[in-house]
Scaffold this active site. Structure first.
Site, mmCIF file in Angstrom:
data_model
loop_
_atom_site.group_PDB
_atom_site.id
_atom_site.type_symbol
_atom_site.label_atom_id
_atom_site.label_comp_id
_atom_site.label_asym_id
_atom_site.label_seq_id
_atom_site.Cartn_x
_atom_site.Cartn_y
_atom_site.Cartn_z
ATOM 1 N N GLU A 430 -42.748 31.840 13.729
ATOM 2 C CA GLU A 430 -43.650 30.701 13.939
ATOM 3 C C GLU A 430 -44.375 30.816 15.284
ATOM 4 O O GLU A 430 -44.359 29.898 16.109
ATOM 5 C CB GLU A 430 -42.893 29.377 13.828
ATOM 6 C CG GLU A 430 -42.289 29.159 12.453
ATOM 7 C CD GLU A 430 -41.640 27.801 12.273
ATOM 8 O OE1 GLU A 430 -41.576 27.029 13.256
ATOM 9 O OE2 GLU A 430 -41.188 27.495 11.158
ATOM 10 N N GLU A 509 -38.711 31.875 5.568
ATOM 11 C CA GLU A 509 -37.841 30.733 5.863
ATOM 12 C C GLU A 509 -38.153 29.657 4.846
ATOM 13 O O GLU A 509 -39.308 29.242 4.702
ATOM 14 C CB GLU A 509 -38.082 30.230 7.288
ATOM 15 C CG GLU A 509 -37.088 29.183 7.754
ATOM 16 C CD GLU A 509 -37.270 28.871 9.234
ATOM 17 O OE1 GLU A 509 -37.393 29.839 10.026
ATOM 18 O OE2 GLU A 509 -37.330 27.691 9.594
#
Length: 779
Positions: A430, A509
């Site tokens: 991220e 994820e």
């Protein structure tokens, strides 16, 4: 050495390897690898002058490493680690160790290898500073040779400063101190370079496998020489099945690379179901003199990611059914014995998990060895951040990325590239750096290019964050990735791939929802998904919570309902699990028992059964409540049931035959403690521990899930209770203790042996309850 073995023998072999690495035949082993974990002195403060030899550390605490001092502390909302670090203490710790070296080592090159020090470490030997490493997750080594004293009575002092006082340094618990293993290594001046053997198997068939070995040899002597490089391949039974020799001149102070091709007939392939391992034995000779030797483990396998059909291993299409794991293990913090990882891996195997994403930083090398041994495919991840901070204002690796990314990435790949378990690298999680700019493109490409250089054929991804808002799906960034990896928002990844079918797709994820699972199940191009997370982990929690609660298992290793449901989707064996939620509890949690919190109120309960069986029949006190067939979309089968004391039972059938069942009983009043050991033997080895579960049960042995009792553990003198826990994410009790409140009727103690033989007696007691006990054998 026989590598393919049952799990118990496998773990014992790995434990022994960490006492003296690669203990093959002693007469053949020239390279000296010495365990350096024992007999350190420690203080939890900034000790001015502690790097100097004459410093007086006589009042410091004596201990062995690996050691995480943060997990020993008190939970406090005011601790600077905050929600990310789990409200445990941070600061500076010093370690010192005095040691002597035999005079025979004076002609050797002597180095020290740290598997990990958290964090911002500095190391001195005999007052000379060796270096600094800000990244607490990376392994590193230093050459000690020119600063050492050799011979009887000549002492050496090594000092290590570990400083994680700048907080918040992470978004999750990091730990503190020398929390992984340490070794001394002595070699001839002409030797195999550190992480200098690289093994690949690019061509594999049932008839033969090509094993390509690249070896880096270093000559740190004062004269040139001609060396002989001999490499042998050893099969799982210990038999040598291929050998190659090469001769090469090497100048003084030079480093050369030698390439050898070896052919293995009728190879046994490494896979998730059959993780068969081979080894190479590499020898460096000068004439008939053996200068250096080293064993390296590898697996023979081929893999690929295809745009249309996802992941392939050894020519078979396979979905990566993965979980993300942080590096802590609950009550043990970040200093995790190998047995604790083996326990967790075994539980994940029960669910049907075949892949692990290390989130979001490098794990210890023995973690990856265990993945090799137990058959897990791995996404090896480098960093959680680059230069941009995330939402809690951490002051961690983002301060060091610019200066250290290349060194840390290089060291990670060189260390890990022989593991057959590793099938993809991720270079960030991220990432908030501006990926819609030339600078963002360059950072990713530099990382990807470096990994391609060091480990050709291993693809690179990263865990994209909200790609629609960061524009990576429209600006061409995603197309530069070997594999497009995205966190959550799975429909965005689906839409991108279907608009660009030449790209490869992977969920890096993912959540626990049914809709997310169906995307993996039904989209052939989706190579896999990695659930957040396999186990609850410390940190990333809002006070009074101290742990994140998104795991298939809690941080003690007890099943969460998400784990039970996932097993019904991922396991190959028939399973049936009953969960319920009281109607008057509103949005309360699903639980796996038939004992309501209020014994005077028996309202309607929502009951669901997680099962992969064709048909499930539910019984309340042996009266059938009807059967339900398996929905095509894998959703749970649901009933509304009026509470009655007694039993609820689910029976799963395939083709009309019972193949699985589960029974829950209403518990009475707490009457006794049942103490259960997950194994009955233990060795006197830091990496070997035994988990004991204390269960509060009624007079009939039924677990009392509402019981909150203070359990006190005691052991005989030949053992140590190293931690206690109960999995409660709002418990602020200390882990380094001998008592713990039961939660959901359960708590645990983790036991280590302090002697080489004998029997260990452990007891669990609580006021008003019959005591529980267990006996362990030290092997």
């Amino acid at each position: 050495m026989k590598v393919k073995m049952k799990i118990g023998k496998l773990i014992l072999a790995l434990l022994c390897m960490h006492q003296f690495v690669f203990a093959q035949t002693a007469k053949e082993q020239v390279r000296a690898v010495q365990n350096f974990d024992k007999n350190w002195s420690f203080i939890q403060e900034d000790a001015s002058g502690a790097e100097q030899v004459a410093f007086n550390d006589s009042k410091w605490r004596k201990l062995d490493v690996p050691h995480d001092w943060s997990i020993e502390g008190n939970y406090d909302k005011a601790n600077p680690t905050g929600r990310g670090g789990g409200y445990l203490p941070a600061g500076i710790g010093w370690y010192r160790k005095s040691f002597t070296l035999d005079q025979s080592w004076s002609k050797k090159k002597v180095s020290i290898q740290f598997d990990g020090v958290m964090g911002n470490s500095e190391v001195w030997i005999n007052g000379h500073q060796l270096g600094k490493r800000p990244f607490g997750y990376i392994s590193f080594n230093y050459n000690l040779t020119k600063y050492l004293n050799f011979g009887q009575g000549k002492t050496n002092v090594i000092a290590v400063k570990a400083d994680n006082s700048v907080q918040p340094a992470s978004r999750y618990y990091a730990g503190a101190g020398i929390y992984r293993h340490v070794r001394l290594v002595a070699t001839d001046p002409t030797h195999i370079a550190h992480w200098g053997v690289y093994i690949r198997t690019p061509e594999v068939s049932a008839q033969k496998a090509l094993v390509k070995v690249q070896t880096s040899v270093v000559n740190e002597s004062a004269k040139a020489s001609q060396v002989i490089l001999e490499t042998s391949v050893i099969d799982p039974s210990g038999k040598t099945v291929a050998t190659s020799q090469s001769k090469q001149d090497i100048g003084a102070g030079k480093n050369i690379q030698l390439n050898q091709d070896l052919e293995v007939a009728n190879p046994k392939l490494w896979s998730a179901d059959e993780p068969v391992l081979y080894q190479t034995l590499t020898k460096i000779k000068l004439g008939n003199q053996l200068l250096d030797d080293q064993l390296n483990t590898f697996g023979i396998r081929t893999f690929k990611f295809e745009a249309a059909s996802g992941f392939w291993l050894n020519g078979k299409n396979l979905k990566l059914k993965g979980v993300c794991l942080h590096h802590d293990a609950g009550a043990l913090g970040s200093a995790v014995p190998l047995k604790a990882w083996e326990r967790r891996f075994r539980l994940l195997k029960e669910v049907g998990v075949n892949a692990i994403r290390v989130g979001h930083n490098p794990m210890a090398p023995d973690f990856l060895e265990l993945c090799d041994q137990m058959g897990f495919l791995v996404m090896n991840e480098t960093f959680d951040t680059w230069t941009a901070i995330k939402n809690n204002g951490e002051k961690g690796y983002n301060l060091h990325f610019k200066d250290w990314w290349e060194r840390d990435t290089r060291d990670l790949v060189l260390r890990d590239r022989n593991h057959p378990s590793i099938v993809v690298y991720s270079v960030g999680n991220e990432i908030r750096d501006n990926l819609d700019s030339p600078e963002g493109f360059k950072k990713y490409k530099d990382l990807q290019d470096l990994i391609h250089e060091l480990s050709p054929g291993t693809p690179v991804t990263m865990a994209l964050f909200r790609p629609s808002s960061s524009k990576v799906y429209t600006n061409g960034f995603a197309q530069t990735m070997d594999i497009v990896g995205q966190n959550y928002r799975e429909t965005e990844l689906v839409a991108f791939h279907e608009a660009h079918p030449e790209t490869k797709a992977l969920g890096t994820e993912n959540g626990h929802t049914l809709a997310t699972w169906l995307i993996l199940r039904d989209k052939p191009y989706m190579a896999g998904q990695f659930l957040w997370t396999g186990f609850n982990y410390l940190g990333e929690a809002d006070w009074p919570q101290i742990a994140n609660n998104q795991g298939l298992f809690d941080h003690s290793g007890n099943w969460n309902p998400e784990g039970l449901q996932r097993q019904s989707w991922w396991s190959n064996k028939p399973v049936v699990h009953i969960v319920r939620k009281e109607e008057n509890a509103g949005a309360g949690n699903w639980v796996s028992n038939w004992t309501p919190t209020d014994f005077d109120t028996y309202d309607v309960a929502k009951v669901e059964v997680y099962s992969n069986c064709d048909e499930v029949e539910l019984f309340l006190n042996d009266i059938s409540l009807g059967s339900k067939t398996k929905p095509k979309n894998d959703s749970p089968r649901a009933w509304e049931v009026s509470f009655e004391k007694g039993t609820i039972r689910a029976v799963g059938k395939n083709n009309g035959k019972e193949v699985a069942s589960e029974l829950h009983k209403t518990a009475g009043e707490p009457a006794q403690i049942v103490l259960e050991a997950e194994q009955n033997t233990i060795s006197n080895n830091w990496d070997d521990v035994v988990y004991l579960k204390a269960k509060v049960v009624d007079a009939d042995g039924v677990l009392c899930p509402n019981a909150s009792k203070m359990i006190t553990f005691s052991s005989s003198a030949n053992a140590e209770i190293i931690a206690v826990d109960n999995g409660n994410i709002i418990s602020h009790e200390k882990y380094k203790a001998k008592n713990r409140l039961s939660f959901n009727g359960l708590c645990q103690a983790i036991i280590a042996a302090k002697a080489g033989s004998g029997k260990i007696e452990v007891k669990a007691s609580s006021a008003g309850l019959k005591e529980g006990s267990v006996t362990l054998n030290i092997k």
